[in-house]
Write a protein that holds these residues in place. Sequence first.
Motif, PDB file in Angstrom:
ATOM      1  N   ALA A  90       0.858  -1.186   0.000  1.00 12.68           N
ATOM      2  CA  ALA A  90       0.000   0.000   0.000  1.00 12.68           C
ATOM      3  C   ALA A  90       0.893   1.234   0.000  1.00 12.68           C
ATOM      4  O   ALA A  90       0.943   2.011   0.960  1.00 12.68           O
ATOM      5  N   PHE A  91       1.622   1.408  -1.096  1.00 18.13           N
ATOM      6  CA  PHE A  91       2.608   2.475  -1.165  1.00 18.13           C
ATOM      7  C   PHE A  91       1.962   3.849  -1.080  1.00 18.13           C
ATOM      8  O   PHE A  91       2.574   4.806  -0.593  1.00 18.13           O
ATOM      9  N   ASN A  92       0.737   3.987  -1.580  1.00 18.04           N
ATOM     10  CA  ASN A  92       0.067   5.286  -1.550  1.00 18.04           C
ATOM     11  C   ASN A  92      -0.144   5.770  -0.123  1.00 18.04           C
ATOM     12  O   ASN A  92       0.109   6.932   0.206  1.00 18.04           O
ATOM     13  N   THR A  93      -0.590   4.887   0.764  1.00 20.12           N
ATOM     14  CA  THR A  93      -0.807   5.296   2.153  1.00 20.12           C
ATOM     15  C   THR A  93       0.516   5.393   2.914  1.00 20.12           C
ATOM     16  O   THR A  93       0.621   6.166   3.875  1.00 20.12           O
ATOM     17  N   ALA A  94       1.527   4.633   2.485  1.00 22.33           N
ATOM     18  CA  ALA A  94       2.850   4.768   3.100  1.00 22.33           C
ATOM     19  C   ALA A  94       3.418   6.158   2.828  1.00 22.33           C
ATOM     20  O   ALA A  94       3.934   6.831   3.742  1.00 22.33           O
ATOM     21  N   ILE A  95       3.337   6.602   1.579  1.00 19.25           N
ATOM     22  CA  ILE A  95       3.838   7.936   1.228  1.00 19.25           C
ATOM     23  C   ILE A  95       3.013   9.010   1.936  1.00 19.25           C
ATOM     24  O   ILE A  95       3.562  10.011   2.422  1.00 19.25           O
ATOM     25  N   ALA A  96       1.704   8.788   2.043  1.00 15.16           N
ATOM     26  CA  ALA A  96       0.853   9.747   2.758  1.00 15.16           C
ATOM     27  C   ALA A  96       1.284   9.878   4.220  1.00 15.16           C
ATOM     28  O   ALA A  96       1.247  10.970   4.801  1.00 15.16           O
ATOM     29  N   ALA A  97       1.722   8.767   4.820  1.00 17.22           N
ATOM     30  CA  ALA A  97       2.175   8.809   6.213  1.00 17.22           C
ATOM     31  C   ALA A  97       3.446   9.648   6.340  1.00 17.22           C
ATOM     32  O   ALA A  97       3.609  10.410   7.315  1.00 17.22           O
ATOM     33  N   VAL A  98       4.362   9.547   5.383  1.00 19.40           N
ATOM     34  CA  VAL A  98       5.582  10.368   5.412  1.00 19.40           C
ATOM     35  C   VAL A  98       5.219  11.836   5.226  1.00 19.40           C
ATOM     36  O   VAL A  98       5.804  12.729   5.871  1.00 19.40           O
ATOM     37  N   MET A  99       4.233  12.107   4.376  1.00 17.93           N
ATOM     38  CA  MET A  99       3.761  13.491   4.216  1.00 17.93           C
ATOM     39  C   MET A  99       3.231  14.041   5.538  1.00 17.93           C
ATOM     40  O   MET A  99       3.504  15.191   5.910  1.00 17.93           O
ATOM     41  N   GLU A 100       2.476  13.222   6.255  1.00 11.99           N
ATOM     42  CA  GLU A 100       1.959  13.638   7.563  1.00 11.99           C
ATOM     43  C   GLU A 100       3.091  13.968   8.515  1.00 11.99           C
ATOM     44  O   GLU A 100       3.040  14.938   9.268  1.00 11.99           O
ATOM     45  N   LEU A 101       4.122  13.135   8.509  1.00 13.57           N
ATOM     46  CA  LEU A 101       5.265  13.358   9.390  1.00 13.57           C
ATOM     47  C   LEU A 101       5.957  14.674   9.052  1.00 13.57           C
ATOM     48  O   LEU A 101       6.299  15.459   9.947  1.00 13.57           O
ATOM     49  N   VAL A 102       6.182  14.936   7.777  1.00 13.85           N
ATOM     50  CA  VAL A 102       6.830  16.182   7.366  1.00 13.85           C
ATOM     51  C   VAL A 102       5.975  17.379   7.772  1.00 13.85           C
ATOM     52  O   VAL A 102       6.493  18.396   8.280  1.00 13.85           O
ATOM     53  N   ASN A 103       4.683  17.280   7.573  1.00 15.91           N
ATOM     54  CA  ASN A 103       3.792  18.376   7.992  1.00 15.91           C
ATOM     55  C   ASN A 103       3.895  18.627   9.493  1.00 15.91           C
ATOM     56  O   ASN A 103       3.873  19.776   9.956  1.00 15.91           O
ATOM     57  N   GLU A 104       3.996  17.551  10.272  1.00 14.11           N
ATOM     58  CA  GLU A 104       4.085  17.676  11.727  1.00 14.11           C
ATOM     59  C   GLU A 104       5.383  18.379  12.126  1.00 14.11           C
ATOM     60  O   GLU A 104       5.404  19.194  13.058  1.00 14.11           O
TER      61      GLU A 104
END
Length: 813
Positions: free
Chosen positions: A678-692
């Motif tokens: 599920a690479f799409n949600t994996a990348i979304a999780a990294v985006m969340e981390l960067v935003n944080e």
Amino acid sequence: MTEHRYDPQEIEPRWQAVWANERTWEVANEGATLEGSYVLEMLPYPSGEPHIGHLKVYSVGDAIAHYHRRLGRRVLHPMGYDSFGLPAENHAIKTGVHPRASTDASIASFQKQFREWGISIDWSRELATHEPSYYRWTQWIFLQLFEAGLAYRKEAAVKWCPHDQTVLANEQVDADGHCERCGATVEVRQLEQWFLRITDYAERLLGDLDGIDWPEHVKTMQRNWIGRSEGAEVTFRCEELGIDYPVFTTRPDTLFGATFFVMAPEHPDVFRLAAGTERELEVHEYVNRTRSETSEAREDVEKPKTGVPLGRTVTNPVNGEQLPMYVADYVLMEYGTGAIMAVPAHDERDFAFARAFELPIRRVIGTDEELPYTGDGPMVNSGEFDGMHNRRAYEAIVDWLDREGRGHASVSYRLRDWLVSRQRYWGCPIPILYCERCGMLPVLEGDLPVELPDVEEYKPRGRSPLAGAEDWVNVSCPRCGGHARRETDTMDTFVDSSWYFLRYCDPHNQDAAFDRRLIREWMPADQYIGGVEHAILHLMYARFFVKAFADMELLDVQEPFQALFTQGMILGPDGHKMSKSQGNVISPAPIVERFGADAARCYILFIGPPDQDAAWSEKSLEGVHRFLARLWRLGDELGGDGPGADAPPYPQGDALTLVRKANWAIDKVTADMGGRFAFNTAIAAVMELVNEIYRHPDAEPAARRFAAATAASLLFPFAPHLGAEVYEQLTGRRVWEEPWPDADPAMLQAETFELVCQVNGKVRDRVTAPTGAEREELERLCLETRGVRAHVDGQEIAKVIVVPDKLVNVVVR
């Protein structure tokens, strides 16, 4: 002054040079103690330049390869080209450019772009199927199959493309009866052809599907193509010509109801049966008319039934009746033996044919049901079997046939032997000779490879272009020294791609196609990635080859690919399938040039689950590029000569929030990478981390560096250049040499949770509670909520049930 910004055109070539110079992704066969992992994408056909589908499949495969390496595995991730085939030959016909020249130019384009994409390929194992060093061993494999009786030559009705002037496999003809490559209407011809006996492996190909980790819909497609049916093989004899015709039927209980006999137009004996009869010309005309019809149309129950009498009869073995013989297009050569006993009372198509030709209809099952009747019931008009239930009679009739030598229980398959002859130039020559004295014989192994000669005319014109290369065709017989001629057909290119994954394991072996010991080390491939359009042909043929090689004791595995992932297509911005005719084809080259390979790779994996289709959107691609730029800025801001990027030992406040978020991202991405892809949600999780990280600019620098380094580490499988860049800026280390991060369980536990408050098992309220709170504290919080007070007021509390960190249930009466 030059603007200081994220510049993939500077970053990406720099890291590509490091990996190339240090040969980072090469893996040795010898002396390793680490667990091996073989990650493989279906090798591409090199025509023109890579398209967006190539970018997706290799982005998927590369993410898996990087993840496996960082789990501590020794990863084999090779590259090659399925480089024989029609597109290069058709290009040569149009332009006069030799297929080898156009193929080599395409391979150079693929090599250049794959390196620019940063794909972690072991280039030391690169191969191309059109190179003599490869097809020498394709020819050797053909000879092993020939010696084992699995390669044979016979005359057969074949599908012929009049435009490409070549034979097509059944699977290469579309549902409308057209060549899948050029669209021409396909014809039927009787030709001497080479076949591989894949039907010998039908049962194993079917049964072994249960032991491999493939998508269920792909397994279903293979099962349907193999098409196993249980029944009986019954012999009908044409007394006049002294020929026995075996028929496979799933309904031997209806044998007494057979009133005529039908053969497929492609049956090799049709013309022989009609010869010398008053129907001979009519039969020839009819067979020619049916050539353009599809199997689906011919099997349609509603289609008006047509046919021609053959002027012969066969004997029904159960009652001695003479049944008139017909040729009719509703019977397919692909089913059973290409001939059927027709039972009009109990089969819809037979019933329609009997009505059209005023043939007798005899009920043998049931009493007064409407015909045609396909259900169960008592036997009638069936001699000694009358009164018996048809299901019991089924076995009794088969036993009788067996005792009398007129039939036996049998299993039939829809699968047909693999037709591998092609009357084309740009393919692997078949290593067979024809001597006037010695007959057909194999080329000596020492004379391999039989190299493809240069020719002046590539167009087949009804025969193989190789037939015109007289100096190449005419040779001396290795047995008697007399005149011999080479086989001028070439092999179906699916032969080349049915064993390439074995050669990758041992690509430089000059003495054998592969070393059995090395195959044991790497095979079966742990993960295979490619399009679902190959679910039947390529995957079936590769499985057949591996099983045949195992029987020849060339290797020790039974399956080529343990796990299979089929990626979805990238659609045009309009949501339609990309095609040159629609003008919506997107080339990766200008995208990579403008946005960088990391942005293209990340976006193509972010737009949706990788096993599903997704429409391309440049606007969304720009958003992914901005995300990568934000991560780069964090590396630029927080990197330098700092104390590294380990998590602070006792984070508080904003620092604790960032450390918890980084560990959440590790846990989320790891779960998404493991099997589900599920690479799409994996990348979304990294985006969340960067935003944080950006939300907490004043947090402890060590916590921000740890969170940013974690983001770079987790993003590396999807954006390797930027991941390597930021991770090195923050840690001074190479991310691909680091193990995959583990989440700290203590940091995965939130500070608070939502406490569910129930009364007599029904939810009455919810309240925020501290994680790990004592029982008494949770009970107090629950009883103080407005919803619980309203339902407890005035009632006696019998007991309170507390489930820590989850719920409190107040029982009242």
